[in-house]
Design a protein around this motif. Structure first.
Motif, PDB file in Angstrom:
ATOM      1  N   UNK A   1      -6.621  23.834  32.335  1.00  0.00           N
ATOM      2  CA  UNK A   1      -5.804  24.963  31.888  1.00  0.00           C
ATOM      3  C   UNK A   1      -4.786  25.429  32.931  1.00  0.00           C
ATOM      4  N   UNK A   2      -5.174  25.497  34.197  1.00  0.00           N
ATOM      5  CA  UNK A   2      -4.231  25.946  35.228  1.00  0.00           C
ATOM      6  C   UNK A   2      -3.033  25.002  35.292  1.00  0.00           C
ATOM      7  N   UNK A   3      -3.299  23.696  35.251  1.00  0.00           N
ATOM      8  CA  UNK A   3      -2.211  22.719  35.276  1.00  0.00           C
ATOM      9  C   UNK A   3      -1.339  22.847  34.038  1.00  0.00           C
ATOM     10  N   UNK A   4      -1.960  23.065  32.877  1.00  0.00           N
ATOM     11  CA  UNK A   4      -1.193  23.193  31.637  1.00  0.00           C
ATOM     12  C   UNK A   4      -0.297  24.421  31.677  1.00  0.00           C
ATOM     13  N   UNK A   5      -0.844  25.558  32.090  1.00  0.00           N
ATOM     14  CA  UNK A   5      -0.038  26.776  32.207  1.00  0.00           C
ATOM     15  C   UNK A   5       1.078  26.576  33.235  1.00  0.00           C
ATOM     16  N   UNK A   6       0.724  25.966  34.365  1.00  0.00           N
ATOM     17  CA  UNK A   6       1.691  25.730  35.443  1.00  0.00           C
ATOM     18  C   UNK A   6       2.877  24.921  34.930  1.00  0.00           C
TER      19      UNK A   6
ATOM     20  N   UNK B   1      -2.322  30.368  39.538  1.00  0.00           N
ATOM     21  CA  UNK B   1      -3.214  30.205  38.405  1.00  0.00           C
ATOM     22  C   UNK B   1      -4.456  29.425  38.841  1.00  0.00           C
ATOM     23  N   UNK B   2      -5.618  29.775  38.308  1.00  0.00           N
ATOM     24  CA  UNK B   2      -6.843  29.044  38.623  1.00  0.00           C
ATOM     25  C   UNK B   2      -7.631  28.767  37.349  1.00  0.00           C
TER      26      UNK B   2
ATOM     27  N   UNK C   1      -9.196  24.099  39.984  1.00  0.00           N
ATOM     28  CA  UNK C   1      -7.816  23.643  39.939  1.00  0.00           C
ATOM     29  C   UNK C   1      -6.900  24.851  40.025  1.00  0.00           C
ATOM     30  N   UNK C   2      -5.728  24.648  40.625  1.00  0.00           N
ATOM     31  CA  UNK C   2      -4.791  25.753  40.762  1.00  0.00           C
ATOM     32  C   UNK C   2      -3.359  25.333  40.522  1.00  0.00           C
ATOM     33  N   UNK C   3      -2.550  26.281  40.113  1.00  0.00           N
ATOM     34  CA  UNK C   3      -1.116  26.054  39.932  1.00  0.00           C
ATOM     35  C   UNK C   3      -0.355  27.173  40.598  1.00  0.00           C
ATOM     36  N   UNK C   4       0.465  26.839  41.574  1.00  0.00           N
ATOM     37  CA  UNK C   4       1.178  27.855  42.353  1.00  0.00           C
ATOM     38  C   UNK C   4       2.481  28.224  41.644  1.00  0.00           C
TER      39      UNK C   4
ATOM     40  N   UNK D   1     -19.543  16.245  50.132  1.00  0.00           N
ATOM     41  CA  UNK D   1     -20.857  16.748  49.752  1.00  0.00           C
ATOM     42  C   UNK D   1     -21.017  18.217  50.138  1.00  0.00           C
ATOM     43  N   UNK D   2     -21.322  19.046  49.151  1.00  0.00           N
ATOM     44  CA  UNK D   2     -21.544  20.459  49.406  1.00  0.00           C
ATOM     45  C   UNK D   2     -20.282  21.273  49.614  1.00  0.00           C
ATOM     46  N   UNK D   3     -19.102  20.667  49.446  1.00  0.00           N
ATOM     47  CA  UNK D   3     -17.844  21.372  49.658  1.00  0.00           C
ATOM     48  C   UNK D   3     -17.355  22.007  48.350  1.00  0.00           C
ATOM     49  N   UNK D   4     -16.542  23.039  48.483  1.00  0.00           N
ATOM     50  CA  UNK D   4     -15.831  23.625  47.352  1.00  0.00           C
ATOM     51  C   UNK D   4     -14.368  23.238  47.505  1.00  0.00           C
ATOM     52  N   UNK D   5     -13.862  22.415  46.587  1.00  0.00           N
ATOM     53  CA  UNK D   5     -12.503  21.890  46.664  1.00  0.00           C
ATOM     54  C   UNK D   5     -11.598  22.650  45.706  1.00  0.00           C
ATOM     55  N   UNK D   6     -10.549  23.247  46.251  1.00  0.00           N
ATOM     56  CA  UNK D   6      -9.543  23.951  45.459  1.00  0.00           C
ATOM     57  C   UNK D   6      -8.244  23.172  45.595  1.00  0.00           C
ATOM     58  N   UNK D   7      -7.778  22.598  44.501  1.00  0.00           N
ATOM     59  CA  UNK D   7      -6.578  21.763  44.539  1.00  0.00           C
ATOM     60  C   UNK D   7      -5.391  22.523  43.964  1.00  0.00           C
ATOM     61  N   UNK D   8      -4.401  22.794  44.807  1.00  0.00           N
ATOM     62  CA  UNK D   8      -3.203  23.523  44.390  1.00  0.00           C
ATOM     63  C   UNK D   8      -2.014  22.587  44.192  1.00  0.00           C
TER      64      UNK D   8
END
Length: 251
Positions: free
Chosen positions: A151-156, A121-122, A101-104, A70-77
């Motif tokens: 999109x980040x996952x697709x590009x990744x 990528x984000x 979402x992110x792709x390293x 709750x109230x968090x900002x989740x960035x998944x790499x």
């Protein structure tokens, strides 16, 4: 990768709480000033920005099952598919969190190495990305690719697919010369140099009618056929060539 990312945030002076599925792997980060949480839920509770970098999408769901988002900002790499990323975004929203979402596009040695060419990528809400951009840019360059979560996952995965095919081609090349008396180091240098020379031309695949492309279909077909004949002469499997060049199928 998670350790490499965490190390850079610590070095930049950001307070950091870490959790690892293998507790012993957090010892190095603890020595550098990180607070080590006993559970993922405890790590999530420590601050508003949560970054996950785990084995797969199922690992993220399992790790955060008991966390209060709750109230968090989740960035998944974590490397995932576009559908998994969209599902994770909906899952996060249902838990009261905002999601990026992110792709390293890097390996650990490329993190915190500005000249390495690595970046992340984000995708997701632009405003959310902009809010955290300065922090996210600490480990590696950032490239925002769009609002659509997948999109980040697709590009990744698309870029990783190109890399996988390139490595497969290099292994095929080494298989062709094996036993022919070639010096492996010398030949390896030739492979690396040739791929580097050809790499810029791949950008033309984004153009349906690349300028200056005057190679006739007959020349391409003859060249592909020579690749197949050579592989057969050398006793190397031709599946990669057939899959890579549609014009050679059936030859």
């Amino acid at each position: 990768m998670g350790t490499a990312l965490a190390r850079t945030w610590l070095a930049a002076g950001h307070p950091l709480t870490v959790w690892n599925r293998n507790p012993g792997r957090s010892a190095e980060l603890a020595l550098q000033g990180a607070r080590v949480a006993d559970t993922a839920a405890e790590a999530v509770a420590a601050g508003p920005l949560v970054v996950t970098c785990l084995l797969d999408d199922a690992s993220v769901r399992e790790a955060l099952a008991d966390a209060d988002l709750t109230g968090k900002d989740l960035v998944d790499l974590t490397t995932s598919t576009p559908a998994e990323s969209r599902s994770r975004a909906a899952w996060a929203a249902g838990r009261g969190a905002r999601f990026l979402d992110g792709g390293v596009m890097a390996v650990p040695p490329m993190i915190d190495a500005p000249d390495s060419g690595g970046y992340v990528l984000y995708s997701g809400p632009r405003a959310l990305f902009d809010e955290h951009r300065e922090v996210l840019a600490v480990p590696a360059a950032t490239r925002y690719v769009g609002e659509e979560y997948g999109l980040a996952a697709l590009y990744d995965v698309a870029l990783l697919s190109a890399m996988t095919a390139m490595f497969a081609g290099a292994r095929h090349a080494f298989a062709l010369v094996e036993g022919a008396g070639a010096d492996p180091k010398e030949f390896g240098g030739l492979v690396a140099g040739w791929l580097a020379a050809m790499a810029p031309s791949t950008a033309a695949y984004g153009d349906h009618a690349p300028a200056g492309n005057t190679t006739s279909p007959a020349v391409v077909e003859a060249g592909d056929a020579a690749l197949l004949r050579t592989a057969r002469e050398q006793g190397v499997d031709t599946a990669l060539l057939i899959a890579s060049a549609g014009s050679v199928t059936g030859i």
